[in-house]
Design an enzyme around this catalytic site. Sequence first.
Site, PDB file in Angstrom:
ATOM      1  N   LYS A 120       0.876   0.054  15.001  1.00  0.00           N
ATOM      2  CA  LYS A 120       2.238  -0.026  15.502  1.00  0.00           C
ATOM      3  C   LYS A 120       2.548  -1.259  16.345  1.00  0.00           C
ATOM      4  CE  LYS A 120       3.898   3.547  13.604  1.00  0.00           C
ATOM      5  NZ  LYS A 120       3.849   3.043  12.261  1.00  0.00           N
TER       6      LYS A 120
ATOM      7  N   PRO B 250      -4.419   0.485  18.444  1.00  0.00           N
ATOM      8  CA  PRO B 250      -4.151   0.060  17.065  1.00  0.00           C
ATOM      9  C   PRO B 250      -4.319   1.158  16.026  1.00  0.00           C
ATOM     10  CG  PRO B 250      -6.282  -0.759  17.797  1.00  0.00           C
ATOM     11  CD  PRO B 250      -5.638  -0.133  18.998  1.00  0.00           C
TER      12      PRO B 250
ATOM     13  N   TYR C 258       3.707   6.708   9.972  1.00  0.00           N
ATOM     14  CA  TYR C 258       2.893   5.514   9.673  1.00  0.00           C
ATOM     15  C   TYR C 258       3.747   4.413   9.061  1.00  0.00           C
ATOM     16  CZ  TYR C 258      -1.358   2.938   8.442  1.00  0.00           C
ATOM     17  OH  TYR C 258      -2.334   1.977   8.347  1.00  0.00           O
TER      18      TYR C 258
ATOM     19  N   TYR D  56      -9.363   5.701   7.679  1.00  0.00           N
ATOM     20  CA  TYR D  56      -9.530   6.041   9.087  1.00  0.00           C
ATOM     21  C   TYR D  56     -10.525   7.191   9.156  1.00  0.00           C
ATOM     22  CZ  TYR D  56      -5.254   3.348   9.986  1.00  0.00           C
ATOM     23  OH  TYR D  56      -4.309   2.349  10.080  1.00  0.00           O
TER      24      TYR D  56
ATOM     25  N   HIS E  98       0.848  -1.190   0.000  1.00  0.00           N
ATOM     26  CA  HIS E  98       0.000   0.000   0.000  1.00  0.00           C
ATOM     27  C   HIS E  98       0.883   1.239   0.000  1.00  0.00           C
ATOM     28  CE1 HIS E  98      -4.139  -1.626   1.505  1.00  0.00           C
ATOM     29  NE2 HIS E  98      -3.594  -2.375   0.566  1.00  0.00           N
TER      30      HIS E  98
END
Length: 389
Positions: free
Chosen positions: A296, A292, A384, A200, A72
């Site tokens: 991580k 979450p 990220y 998100y 991704h």
Amino acid sequence: MRTQVAVIGGGPAGLLLSRLLMRAGIDAVVLERRSRDRVLSRIRAGVLESGTADTLRRAGVGERMDREGQVHSGCYLSAGESLIRIPFGDLCGRNVTVYGQTEVTRDLYDAQEADGAVILHDVEDVALHDLDGDAPFVSFRHEGGEHRLACDYVAGCDGFHGPSRQAIPAEIRREFERVYPFGWLGILSETPPVTDELIYANHERGFALCSLRNPMLSRYYVQVGLDEKIEDWSDDRFWDELRARLPQGTADALVTGPSIEKSIAPLRSFVSEPMSWGRLFLCGDAAHIVPPTGAKGLNLAVGDVHYLSEALIAFYRDRDRGKLAGYSETALARVWKAVRFSWQMTTLLHRFPDNTGFDRRMQEAELGQLEASETGRRLVAENYTGAPY
């Protein structure tokens, strides 16, 4: 029994550590309190940082990940009807790989068992002894018998509830914790993902996440109160609530179906310092927990394993104790950066019970800043995809 490194815990952290040590010619024995099937039944995150993927390749277990995992190059943050894309590759030159933790664990099991690794399952009453001396050992029960495993070092990879962290004296341990006043209700469904990258979502009804495992396996979450019960959430209720929290175009494209797994997980941030004492070294959830939201958890465990394996290899190869002495400080520097990012993402995207109108406007303003600022998006991308080792 005797080994060079006793590894407490047979999840991905313990298996990966033993794998890296064995490939360097260092003996390791893994003690796991659950059965192999039970370990593999755990449903966990599936977003691997670039450093995690590289470490798995170095361990010789990256072939299936590279074949079946999905690279991704970005993710989305949504607020209301807007979708803000964070293009990882363009902003920081790194990507992530979506590949389930269960699959990582299975690959490690298969490789270790093929190489004759010693992995004892269904181990009970594990206790760590003489960790501050020159001859540590681990006692345990297995298959009805009492056993003693002598070793040079102990690696505590046994999770938040395991005995390893508790073996560090209370007067030496410092624990830092933030318990969040909500959890994530998640389902797994054999349906095509609603998008090819994670979403998100910040919504007035609460947070939502659209994730995936493969082209026909989706993972979705909605924020719920800690008093919610799983039996009160039918599949239809879940899908209705998820749709309500997504931008309309995304909600309209959502393919629903029966759930094959459903659970509620509470959220917390937790760090225990130091991550070593005497001959004991902690890795993964034994030392730290993150919500979450920042993807991580597994990645931090792999980072710990990277540092600890390098330190142990340097000791056995060159009798150099420097990296062992510096392990806790080195690992914690990376841990706290990830804890901060996970906390920031959680604060930005969730509704807290005590949120005021001011708090909600601050969330909106920060999301608006990310939409307008390439610098802001780059910081998200860098965090990220993971800090370099």
